[in-house]
Design a protein around this motif. Structure first.
Motif, PDB file in Angstrom:
ATOM      1  N   ILE A  43      14.118  -5.954  -7.354  1.00 13.98           N
ATOM      2  CA  ILE A  43      13.158  -5.092  -8.049  1.00 13.98           C
ATOM      3  C   ILE A  43      12.362  -4.255  -7.044  1.00 13.98           C
ATOM      4  O   ILE A  43      12.156  -3.050  -7.240  1.00 13.98           O
ATOM      5  N   CYS A  48      14.493  -1.459  -5.741  1.00  9.53           N
ATOM      6  CA  CYS A  48      14.644  -0.397  -6.740  1.00  9.53           C
ATOM      7  C   CYS A  48      13.391   0.472  -6.789  1.00  9.53           C
ATOM      8  O   CYS A  48      13.471   1.705  -6.755  1.00  9.53           O
ATOM      9  N   LYS A  49      12.234  -0.166  -6.857  1.00 15.43           N
ATOM     10  CA  LYS A  49      10.981   0.577  -6.966  1.00 15.43           C
ATOM     11  C   LYS A  49      10.678   1.386  -5.705  1.00 15.43           C
ATOM     12  O   LYS A  49      10.102   2.475  -5.781  1.00 15.43           O
ATOM     13  N   ASP A  99      22.206  -1.025 -15.506  1.00 13.42           N
ATOM     14  CA  ASP A  99      21.281  -1.193 -16.631  1.00 13.42           C
ATOM     15  C   ASP A  99      20.034  -1.959 -16.203  1.00 13.42           C
ATOM     16  O   ASP A  99      18.929  -1.659 -16.660  1.00 13.42           O
ATOM     17  N   PHE A 100      20.203  -2.943 -15.325  1.00 12.93           N
ATOM     18  CA  PHE A 100      19.043  -3.684 -14.833  1.00 12.93           C
ATOM     19  C   PHE A 100      18.205  -2.807 -13.911  1.00 12.93           C
ATOM     20  O   PHE A 100      16.979  -2.712 -14.064  1.00 12.93           O
ATOM     21  N   CYS A 101      18.842  -2.162 -12.954  1.00 19.35           N
ATOM     22  CA  CYS A 101      18.106  -1.388 -11.952  1.00 19.35           C
ATOM     23  C   CYS A 101      17.389  -0.193 -12.563  1.00 19.35           C
ATOM     24  O   CYS A 101      16.312   0.207 -12.098  1.00 19.35           O
ATOM     25  N   ARG A 102      17.947   0.368 -13.626  1.00 23.50           N
ATOM     26  CA  ARG A 102      17.350   1.550 -14.244  1.00 23.50           C
ATOM     27  C   ARG A 102      15.980   1.249 -14.857  1.00 23.50           C
ATOM     28  O   ARG A 102      15.177   2.165 -15.081  1.00 23.50           O
ATOM     29  N   GLN A 103      15.702  -0.032 -15.108  1.00 25.04           N
ATOM     30  CA  GLN A 103      14.382  -0.409 -15.608  1.00 25.04           C
ATOM     31  C   GLN A 103      13.286  -0.124 -14.577  1.00 25.04           C
ATOM     32  O   GLN A 103      12.126   0.066 -14.931  1.00 25.04           O
ATOM     33  N   TYR A 104      13.689  -0.094 -13.294  1.00 19.83           N
ATOM     34  CA  TYR A 104      12.714   0.036 -12.211  1.00 19.83           C
ATOM     35  C   TYR A 104      12.880   1.327 -11.418  1.00 19.83           C
ATOM     36  O   TYR A 104      12.035   1.648 -10.584  1.00 19.83           O
ATOM     37  N   ASN A 105      13.969   2.048 -11.669  1.00 22.62           N
ATOM     38  CA  ASN A 105      14.182   3.330 -10.996  1.00 22.62           C
ATOM     39  C   ASN A 105      15.096   4.172 -11.884  1.00 22.62           C
ATOM     40  O   ASN A 105      16.270   3.852 -12.057  1.00 22.62           O
ATOM     41  N   SER A 106      14.549   5.241 -12.427  1.00 25.96           N
ATOM     42  CA  SER A 106      15.328   6.070 -13.350  1.00 25.96           C
ATOM     43  C   SER A 106      16.443   6.837 -12.640  1.00 25.96           C
ATOM     44  O   SER A 106      17.420   7.248 -13.272  1.00 25.96           O
ATOM     45  N   THR A 132      19.063   6.132 -11.038  1.00 22.56           N
ATOM     46  CA  THR A 132      20.074   5.104 -10.771  1.00 22.56           C
ATOM     47  C   THR A 132      21.451   5.614 -11.181  1.00 22.56           C
ATOM     48  O   THR A 132      21.602   6.192 -12.261  1.00 22.56           O
TER      49      THR A 132
END
Length: 358
Positions: A126, A129-130, A144-151, A153
């Motif tokens: 996380i 990603c951020k 799909d997981f990483c996109r929650q913290y960085n658009s 992706t």
């Protein structure tokens, strides 16, 4: 000489060698530094750091791949000397692979496994990603997981360097069905699924089932006994070095790639083992899930299947029809060159790098 002193000397020698190598690199306005999480022996590091860097050099990039053993201050020193436009951090598994440690204008985080299911790795993933300007993932599930913290992706499937080695055509191989896996003991759900398929298949045709990644024969003995009770011929193969693994795969007539649900890490799988099959001319049967329907066209460059009965039917077709094996393996290799070779992966990564430069 103490082990800590030996380590200190080794780190300095590696850094010194890297500086000598840098002197041979061509000058370029496009400069990239890569921090692999491990040595080239690890498949993810080999394909997504070392081979990507090697191919980017042919495309005009000045690429410095930093030995994973180097300490934090050594890494920072290299960044000060190299002044890269972009730093690529490959996986969060290395303790120093965190964006907060480095003063670089642009950072890319690359991840191809579902490490976020590991409680110790999740906060690191996380944070990466951020703290990055762009994230590259090996599959839709990981993205799909990483996109929650960085658009910002994106997905780049894991590639592999092509092999020039000759091998017997699939049509001339014995009826060997291979399950190429790094650790067959760990994947219980997949193992039980294939047992059901192999037992049904054995009623239709004679074959031998090769199970790779057998790092504990004792733990697999009950599995072997179960299959042999149903007349399935089983061969356990321990973990092999990369080239020996490929040489062994050249004997296989069919390669299996099941995806189970018991291991959440399975859902993050990319194309690593499938690449090996394709490079060795092994026709593939895999589950109709994850990213695989986006690459495989059923009955053209591979077989997609869901339920055990469908797996049995499609493996049987390949074992029964040698001509179909040749045709499918040839088409898969052509598609591999276009989508999954190291060069193809590097082209996709380069396009993403350019978006940051622009």
């Amino acid at each position: 000489m103490s082990r800590s002193f030996q380590s200190w000397v080794g780190h300095r020698l590696r850094e010194g060698l890297l500086y000598l190598q840098r002197m041979t690199y061509p000058k370029s306005e496009k400069r990239l530094v890569i921090f692999p999480w491990c040595s080239i022996e690890a498949s993810s590091a080999r394909e997504r750091a070392y081979n990507i860097g090697k191919n980017l050099r042919t495309k005009g990039w000045r690429v410095t791949i930093v030995p994973f053993q180097l300490e934090l201050e050594q890494r920072r020193r290299i960044l000060r000397w190299e002044k890269p436009q972009i730093l690529l951090i490959e996986m969060a598994r290395h303790p120093l692979n965190l964006p907060e440690f480095y003063d670089v204008s642009r950072i890319i985080f690359d991840i191809d496994d579902a490490d976020f299911f590991d409680p110790e790795q999740k906060p690191r993933v996380i944070e990466c990603c951020k703290g990055s300007d762009l994230v590259i993932c090996g599959s839709k599930f990981v993205a799909d997981f990483c996109r929650q913290y960085n658009s910002n992706t994106h997905i780049v499937w894991t590639g592999m360097a092509p092999r020039q080695q000759d091998y017997p055509p699939p049509s001339q191989r014995q009826r060997i069905v291979a399950w190429g896996i790094s650790n067959s003991v760990a994947y219980l759900d997949e193992r039980d699924f294939l047992a059901e398929v192999m037992i049904q298949l054995c009623e239709k045709i004679d074959f031998e089932f090769w199970v790779y990644g057998a790092n504990d024969f004792g733990a697999l003995q009950s599995y072997v006994n179960r299959l042999e009770q149903h007349k399935v011929k089983v061969k356990l193969i321990p973990p092999l070095p990369f080239e020996k693994y490929h040489t062994s795969l050249e004997n296989a007539a069919v390669g299996l790639h099941p995806i189970g649900n018991s291991s959440l890490f399975s859902l993050g799988k990319s194309f690593g083992k499938l690449n090996s099959y394709m490079l060795c001319g092994v026709p593939i049967v895999t589950h109709r899930k994850l990213d695989y329907p986006d690459f495989f066209r059923d009955k053209e460059n591979g077989m997609l299947a869901s339920e055990p009965d469908e797996w049995v039917e499609k493996i049987y077709k390949l074992l029964f029809d040698p001509t179909l094996r040749d045709k499918m393996a040839a088409q898969a290799k052509l598609d591999f060159q276009r989508e999954l070779s190291s060069e193809a992966a590097a082209q996709k990564v380069q396009a993403l790098l350019e978006t940051l430069l622009n």
